[in-house]
Enzyme design. Structure first.
Site, PDB file in Angstrom:
ATOM      1  NE  ARG A 188      -2.250   1.840   3.645  1.00  0.00           N
ATOM      2  CZ  ARG A 188      -2.910   2.572   4.581  1.00  0.00           C
ATOM      3  NH1 ARG A 188      -4.140   2.101   4.769  1.00  0.00           N
ATOM      4  NH2 ARG A 188      -2.321   3.431   5.302  1.00  0.00           N
TER       5      ARG A 188
ATOM      6  CE1 TYR B  88      -5.280   5.899   7.853  1.00  0.00           C
ATOM      7  CE2 TYR B  88      -5.033   5.948   5.696  1.00  0.00           C
ATOM      8  CZ  TYR B  88      -4.990   5.439   6.812  1.00  0.00           C
ATOM      9  OH  TYR B  88      -5.025   3.829   6.738  1.00  0.00           O
TER      10      TYR B  88
ATOM     11  CG  ASP C 193      -7.205   3.847   3.334  1.00  0.00           C
ATOM     12  OD1 ASP C 193      -8.295   4.031   2.929  1.00  0.00           O
ATOM     13  OD2 ASP C 193      -7.142   3.230   4.462  1.00  0.00           O
TER      14      ASP C 193
ATOM     15  CG  HIS D 259      -8.587   7.032   5.851  1.00  0.00           C
ATOM     16  ND1 HIS D 259      -8.790   7.669   6.994  1.00  0.00           N
ATOM     17  CD2 HIS D 259      -8.297   5.835   6.644  1.00  0.00           C
ATOM     18  CE1 HIS D 259      -8.727   6.905   8.240  1.00  0.00           C
ATOM     19  NE2 HIS D 259      -8.475   5.670   7.965  1.00  0.00           N
TER      20      HIS D 259
ATOM     21  CD  GLU E  29      -8.507   0.531   2.592  1.00  0.00           C
ATOM     22  OE1 GLU E  29      -7.288   0.060   2.330  1.00  0.00           O
ATOM     23  OE2 GLU E  29      -8.483   0.722   3.695  1.00  0.00           O
TER      24      GLU E  29
ATOM     25  CD  GLU F   4     -10.550   1.282   7.299  1.00  0.00           C
ATOM     26  OE1 GLU F   4      -9.363   0.727   6.694  1.00  0.00           O
ATOM     27  OE2 GLU F   4     -10.174   2.274   7.744  1.00  0.00           O
TER      28      GLU F   4
ATOM     29  NE  ARG G 235      -9.862  -1.991   3.668  1.00  0.00           N
ATOM     30  CZ  ARG G 235      -9.148  -2.318   4.223  1.00  0.00           C
ATOM     31  NH1 ARG G 235      -8.208  -3.572   4.042  1.00  0.00           N
ATOM     32  NH2 ARG G 235      -8.417  -1.785   5.336  1.00  0.00           N
TER      33      ARG G 235
ATOM     34  CD  GLU H  73      -4.677  -2.668   6.859  1.00  0.00           C
ATOM     35  OE1 GLU H  73      -6.026  -2.714   6.804  1.00  0.00           O
ATOM     36  OE2 GLU H  73      -4.226  -1.564   6.733  1.00  0.00           O
TER      37      GLU H  73
ATOM     38  CD1 TRP I  16      -7.140  12.131   9.928  1.00  0.00           C
ATOM     39  CD2 TRP I  16      -7.884  10.322  10.611  1.00  0.00           C
ATOM     40  NE1 TRP I  16      -6.038  11.128  10.363  1.00  0.00           N
ATOM     41  CE2 TRP I  16      -6.514  10.303  10.788  1.00  0.00           C
ATOM     42  CE3 TRP I  16      -8.867   8.995  11.034  1.00  0.00           C
ATOM     43  CZ2 TRP I  16      -5.920   9.017  11.090  1.00  0.00           C
ATOM     44  CZ3 TRP I  16      -7.976   8.099  11.171  1.00  0.00           C
ATOM     45  CH2 TRP I  16      -6.552   7.756  11.246  1.00  0.00           C
TER      46      TRP I  16
HETATM   47  C1  GCO Z   1      -6.380   0.781   7.293  1.00  0.00           C
HETATM   48  C2  GCO Z   1      -7.200   1.754   8.114  1.00  0.00           C
HETATM   49  C3  GCO Z   1      -6.540   2.312   9.470  1.00  0.00           C
HETATM   50  C4  GCO Z   1      -7.594   3.003  10.247  1.00  0.00           C
HETATM   51  C5  GCO Z   1      -7.567   2.618  11.766  1.00  0.00           C
HETATM   52  C6  GCO Z   1      -8.599   3.452  12.587  1.00  0.00           C
HETATM   53  O1  GCO Z   1      -6.428   0.847   6.068  1.00  0.00           O
HETATM   54  O2  GCO Z   1      -5.481   0.294   7.436  1.00  0.00           O
HETATM   55  O3  GCO Z   1      -7.961   2.941   7.449  1.00  0.00           O
HETATM   56  O4  GCO Z   1      -5.523   2.971   9.181  1.00  0.00           O
HETATM   57  O5  GCO Z   1      -7.200   4.409  10.099  1.00  0.00           O
HETATM   58  O6  GCO Z   1      -7.668   1.312  11.740  1.00  0.00           O
HETATM   59  O7  GCO Z   1      -8.395   2.969  13.796  1.00  0.00           O
HETATM   60 MG    MG Z   2      -8.319   1.839   5.380  1.00  0.00          MG
END
Ligand code: GCO
Ligand code: MG
Length: 403
Positions: free
Chosen positions: A148, A160, A211, A213, A237, A263, A284, A340, A403
């Site tokens: 990643r 992030y 990602d 996010h 992602e 996630e 995910r 992951e 975020w």
């Molecule tokens: C990822 C996630 C994490 C989250 C985290 C929040 O893809 O691994 O986005 O980095 O930000 O799990 O607690």
């Molecule tokens: Mg993520």
């Protein structure tokens, strides 16, 4: 009948907070489950201690499905991350007990191995493109087949996925949420050159992931997906928030870049439309936040009908217990995609000795009976809980953002 005689919760913080459930049976077998919900840990600890554990005592530990249904339907208030993380912890612990009693690793109870191991992806990140590529090359040398890529965005102080420590990323880093600034325009300009540089440096025989996010609108995500198509990413992602599952239709209309999401999902209902309409390629959802092995298998079965593969979340806020459960699940389901893998620190690994291992870009759950993870309670007691929040983000004009 294998009677449950006691259950307790351990909160420990070996570098970051983890909530662990231990269930004990009459004949002295202990099962372990992860109940960690990053930034909201004590809510799950209380849900378990105050509301779930009293209902477990005296039940038959072998009746995993029945206990799952009892906790899900019996609460009346269904779903939600706190409820589903608590149910997940019970579920993992019961599978652990069943495996120990059978003398088999959990994946054997789930139908046995469907593959030699689970391909995992590591996190390469850096303040700028060249630093990120340098780190990606290190992962490549270590045998990772999937990497990643997250890079700092020129003009933004923090973003992030870019950590101070390149190897161990702990986003929940402050006693009150830290604030960062976000600019979609700056971000969108920064990702295609990152992928271009990565293909130049790493070639084409490695999977590259990214990602978002949850920070783009569907049409912005469509554009990014299209811009990245020449570099053939493995997935994009969390391109847009998925509360509105239909939003992914718009992304799909504009790009053939594979999409991954889930996630923060906690049940099959969060993914139903996304899967049935084939709006995503990878689901995910995680074993800890989506109701344990029992519920994750249900999600994977639905996904399999629509050629959607699994790509379980595996950040460090999921404890080694979750990582083990994810690997037993991943090695057994027919439609596994990728897992992951963000390494835990040595401090964390010492508290949770485990049988799973990394080899040649793949992970294997190991062959110990049950999940193959223990908790060292003496060591765990040395790490007191410390309140820690995930950061928040605002647009440059001060508007609260994702975020
Ligand atoms: C990822 C996630 C994490 C989250 C985290 C929040 O893809 O691994 O986005 O980095 O930000 O799990 O607690
Ligand atoms: Mg993520």
């Amino acid at each position: 009948m294998t009677e449950i005689v006691s259950a307790r919760v351990i909160v420990t913080s070996p570098g970051r907070n983890f909530v662990t459930l231990l269930i004990e049976t009459k004949d002295g077998v202990t099962g372990i489950g992860d109940a960690t919900l990053n930034g909201r840990e004590l809510a799950v600890a209380s849900y378990l201690e105050d509301h779930v554990i009293p209902c477990l005592i005296g039940r038959d530990a072998h009746r995993i499905e029945d206990i799952w249904q009892y906790l899900y339907k019996g609460a009346y208030w269904r779903r939600g991350p706190v409820t589903m993380s608590a149910i997940a912890a019970v579920d993992m612990a019961l599978w652990d007990i069943k495996g120990k009693l059978a003398g088999l690793p959990v994946y054997q109870l789930l139908g046995g191995a469907s593959r030699e191991g689970c391909m995992v992806y590591g996190h390469a990140n850096g303040a700028d493109i060249s630093e990120t590529i340098e780190n990606a090359l290190r992962y490549h040398e270590q045998g990772y087949r999937a990497i990643r890529l997250q890079s700092g965005v020129p003009g933004l102080k923090a973003t992030y996925g870019v950590s101070k420590d390149r190897y161990f990323y702990e986003p929940a880093d402050a006693a009150l949420p830290t604030e960062s600034l976000w600019s979609t325009e700056k971000y969108l300009r920064s990702v295609p050159p990152l992928f271009e540089a990565a293909r130049e440096a790493l070639g084409w025989d490695v999977h590259l992931l990214h990602d978002v996010h949850h920070r783009l609108t569907p049409i912005e995500a469509g554009r990014l997906g299209k811009d990245l198509e020449p570099y053939r990413p493995f997935w994009l992602e969390d391109a847009t928030p998925a509360e509105n599952q239909a939003a992914f239709r718009l992304i799909r209309q504009h790009t053939t870049t594979p999409l991954a999401v889930g996630e923060i999902f906690n049940s099959i209902w969060d993914a139903k439309q996304l899967i049935e309409e084939q709006l995503i390629d990878y689901i995910r959802a995680t074993v800890v936040h989506a109701g344990g092995i029992t519920h994750l298998r249900r999600i994977a079965s639905l996904a399999d009908l629509y050629q959607v593969r699994t790509g379980c979340h595996g950040a460090t806020d999921l404890s080694p217990v979750s990582m083990a459960a994810a690997l037993h699940f991943g090695i057994s389901v027919p439609n596994f995609g990728v897992q992951e893998y963000m390494r835990h620190t040595e401090e964390t690994d010492a508290v949770f000795p485990h049988a799973y291992r990394f080899e040649d870009g793949m992970m294997h759950p190991g062959d110990k009976p049950g999940l193959g993870v223990e908790i060292d309670e003496v060591l765990a007691a040395k790490h007191d809980y410390k309140r820690a929040y995930l950061p928040v983000a605002r647009l440059e004009d001060g508007t609260m953002f994702n975020w």
